[in-house]
Design a protein around this motif. Structure first.
Motif, PDB file in Angstrom:
ATOM      1  N   LYS A   1      -1.199 -56.424 -42.079  1.00  0.00           N
ATOM      2  CA  LYS A   1      -0.316 -57.251 -42.545  1.00  0.00           C
ATOM      3  C   LYS A   1       1.418 -57.083 -42.755  1.00  0.00           C
ATOM      4  O   LYS A   1       2.055 -57.845 -42.473  1.00  0.00           O
ATOM      5  CB  LYS A   1      -0.851 -57.436 -44.255  1.00  0.00           C
ATOM      6  CG  LYS A   1      -2.080 -58.138 -44.440  1.00  0.00           C
ATOM      7  CD  LYS A   1      -1.959 -59.647 -44.246  1.00  0.00           C
ATOM      8  CE  LYS A   1      -3.374 -60.118 -44.624  1.00  0.00           C
ATOM      9  NZ  LYS A   1      -3.380 -61.525 -44.497  1.00  0.00           N
TER      10      LYS A   1
ATOM     11  N   ASN B   1       5.549 -57.198 -48.569  1.00  0.00           N
ATOM     12  CA  ASN B   1       3.883 -57.506 -48.406  1.00  0.00           C
ATOM     13  C   ASN B   1       3.296 -56.726 -49.720  1.00  0.00           C
ATOM     14  O   ASN B   1       3.460 -55.765 -50.062  1.00  0.00           O
ATOM     15  CB  ASN B   1       3.633 -56.711 -47.108  1.00  0.00           C
ATOM     16  CG  ASN B   1       2.023 -56.455 -47.156  1.00  0.00           C
ATOM     17  OD1 ASN B   1       1.266 -57.286 -47.876  1.00  0.00           O
ATOM     18  ND2 ASN B   1       1.496 -55.576 -46.616  1.00  0.00           N
TER      19      ASN B   1
ATOM     20  N   GLU C   1       2.459 -58.442 -39.396  1.00  0.00           N
ATOM     21  CA  GLU C   1       2.695 -59.930 -39.498  1.00  0.00           C
ATOM     22  C   GLU C   1       3.863 -60.184 -40.308  1.00  0.00           C
ATOM     23  O   GLU C   1       4.761 -61.081 -39.759  1.00  0.00           O
ATOM     24  CB  GLU C   1       1.316 -60.409 -40.162  1.00  0.00           C
ATOM     25  CG  GLU C   1      -0.087 -60.350 -39.484  1.00  0.00           C
ATOM     26  CD  GLU C   1      -1.024 -60.668 -40.494  1.00  0.00           C
ATOM     27  OE1 GLU C   1      -0.774 -61.311 -41.409  1.00  0.00           O
ATOM     28  OE2 GLU C   1      -2.252 -60.815 -39.903  1.00  0.00           O
ATOM     29  N   TYR C   2       4.160 -59.430 -41.135  1.00  0.00           N
ATOM     30  CA  TYR C   2       5.421 -59.854 -42.065  1.00  0.00           C
ATOM     31  C   TYR C   2       6.759 -59.370 -40.965  1.00  0.00           C
ATOM     32  O   TYR C   2       7.805 -60.067 -40.950  1.00  0.00           O
ATOM     33  CB  TYR C   2       5.681 -58.736 -43.050  1.00  0.00           C
ATOM     34  CG  TYR C   2       6.821 -58.610 -43.877  1.00  0.00           C
ATOM     35  CD1 TYR C   2       7.300 -59.990 -44.399  1.00  0.00           C
ATOM     36  CD2 TYR C   2       7.254 -57.772 -44.494  1.00  0.00           C
ATOM     37  CE1 TYR C   2       8.657 -60.007 -45.115  1.00  0.00           C
ATOM     38  CE2 TYR C   2       8.504 -57.439 -45.231  1.00  0.00           C
ATOM     39  CZ  TYR C   2       9.284 -58.669 -45.473  1.00  0.00           C
ATOM     40  OH  TYR C   2      10.354 -58.581 -46.228  1.00  0.00           O
TER      41      TYR C   2
END
Length: 405
Positions: A387, A11, A390-391
């Motif tokens: 994020k 990320n 999400e990764y």
């Protein structure tokens, strides 16, 4: 996998708070709950103390050590809501649990109550005491998934008997990330004449803590996890009327100290031989540093981490097409998500290692006793961002697809 291959997955938008820690920028670190992580500023303060110690060891231990230790205990006691006379430092919560269990006298007619969510290290200590004394370990089966905190209370109280001498309970369970309804449990157990030993390893810094209100007989918690102090800092609280019964695992000079300005409880635990006491002395610095990160101080920090954990849990449940296993009110800064059955036959360590080796993600995988057989435990600290979860979800979807899901 080589670092350059990992980097393509990483990320690129970490939280600006992450740079306040010395965490590897190439790793998506979603496992603060296991061992914590100490900020650079707090580590720097510890190094200053270590330099002070090594420059003049005799002066440090004979003149400077006790005022520093007492100041740290005073600040910690205020933070966890108790009197400084009732709290002592120990290296970790497991040591605190062992100090209490090894100090108490049990008989073959006694029962010691715990739950099926109890942390393995502390359960081992309980089994050791039972094997030495003949006392019986009784396990309350808390269901998981579950719908309400009341199911916890019912499961525990159902196993109380006239022989129950002590209950060992987690405040925040390690395997399942549940905040147990501790105050109600303590009150109901006390009404039945049962003392309580609370393993609060994850609680300090994760949730508001007031030991006076909780009313447990004994309570131990880590400072290196959500308080972000250096490794080797934890505390043990003992109710005032029980001080004389609890002794440290190491008996040293305090056992026959002629001093009358402190209790034997304090004198024995303060000095158990020469070691590096600087982790304890950094606790006020850690409390101040974490409390300075957001305008609302610790209240805002805890709420931020709680909301991030909830948001991340929802995201991952939707990604994996599973249901949340507990109500939101039972979550602090950690949350558990069931892993789809297609991965159940995989060893939990192999999945954890693959997430790290292929994707540079550090996250906790937990084997469970019943369905679901495999749990994903995420942590949410201020240096994390949505994020990153999400990764993690994308990485898990890839593993599931490769397994035929």
């Amino acid at each position: 996998m080589k670092d350059k291959d990992r980097a393509s997955h990483f990320n690129p938008n970490p939280s600006p708070f992450k740079y306040l820690w010395s965490l590897d920028p190439k790793v998506t670190f979603l496992n603060h709950g296991s061992f914590g992580a100490c900020p650079i500023a707090v580590l720097s303060f510890q190094q200053q103390l270590r330099s002070q110690l090594e420059q003049e060891p005799l002066r440090f231990f004979t003149r400077e050590w006790e005022p520093l230790l007492d100041g740290a205990k005073s600040r910690l006691a205020a933070f966890v809501g108790t009197d400084v006379e009732d709290v002592v430092f120990v290296p970790n919560a497991t040591t605190g649990v062992n100090c209490v269990l090894r100090s108490l006298i049990f008989y073959p007619t006694d029962e010691i109550l715990t739950t099926n969510h109890e942390y393995n290290a502390c359960r081992n200590a309980l089994d050791f005491i039972a094997s030495r004394t003949g006392a019986k370990v009784v396990v309350a089966q808390i269901p998981f998934p579950l719908d309400s905190p009341q199911q916890v209370v019912e499961a525990v109280i159902e196993r109380v008997s006239p022989k129950t001498r002590l209950a060992l309970l987690d405040h925040v369970t390690s395997q399942t990330g549940l905040i147990l309804p501790l105050q109600e449990l303590v009150q109901q157990l006390q009404a039945r004449g049962v003392d309580t030993l609370v393993d609060g390893a994850h609680a300090p810094g994760m949730i508001p803590l007031n030991l006076r209100e909780i009313g447990a007989t004994y309570y131990t918690g880590n400072c290196h996890k959500w308080l972000c102090a250096p490794k080797g800092a934890a505390f043990l609280y003992v109710r005032r009327d029980k001080h004389s019964e609890i002794r440290p695992l190491t008996i040293s000079h305090g056992a026959n100290s002629p001093r009358t300005d402190k209790s034997r409880f304090q004198l024995e635990f303060d000095w158990m031989g020469t070691d590096d006491p600087t982790a304890y002395m950094c606790v006020p610095e850690a409390i101040a540093f974490l409390g300075s990160l957001l305008p609302g101080g610790w209240d805002e920090l805890r709420q931020h981490n709680h909301q991030l954990a909830l948001q991340a849990r929802q995201l991952l449940c939707e990604t994996l097409e599973v249901l949340p296993p507990c109500p939101e009110e039972m979550i602090g800064s950690m949350a558990v998500v069931p892993i789809p059955s297609v991965l159940e036959n995989r060893n939990f360590l192999s999945i954890r290692d693959e997430l790290f080796d292929r994707y540079s993600i550090q996250v906790q995988m937990v084997p469970w006793q019943e369905t679901p057989k495999l749990l994903l435990r995420i942590s949410a600290q201020i240096y994390n961002t949505i994020k990153e979860y999400e990764y993690l979800g994308k990485a898990l979807r890839e593993l599931i697809a490769e397994s035929g899901g």
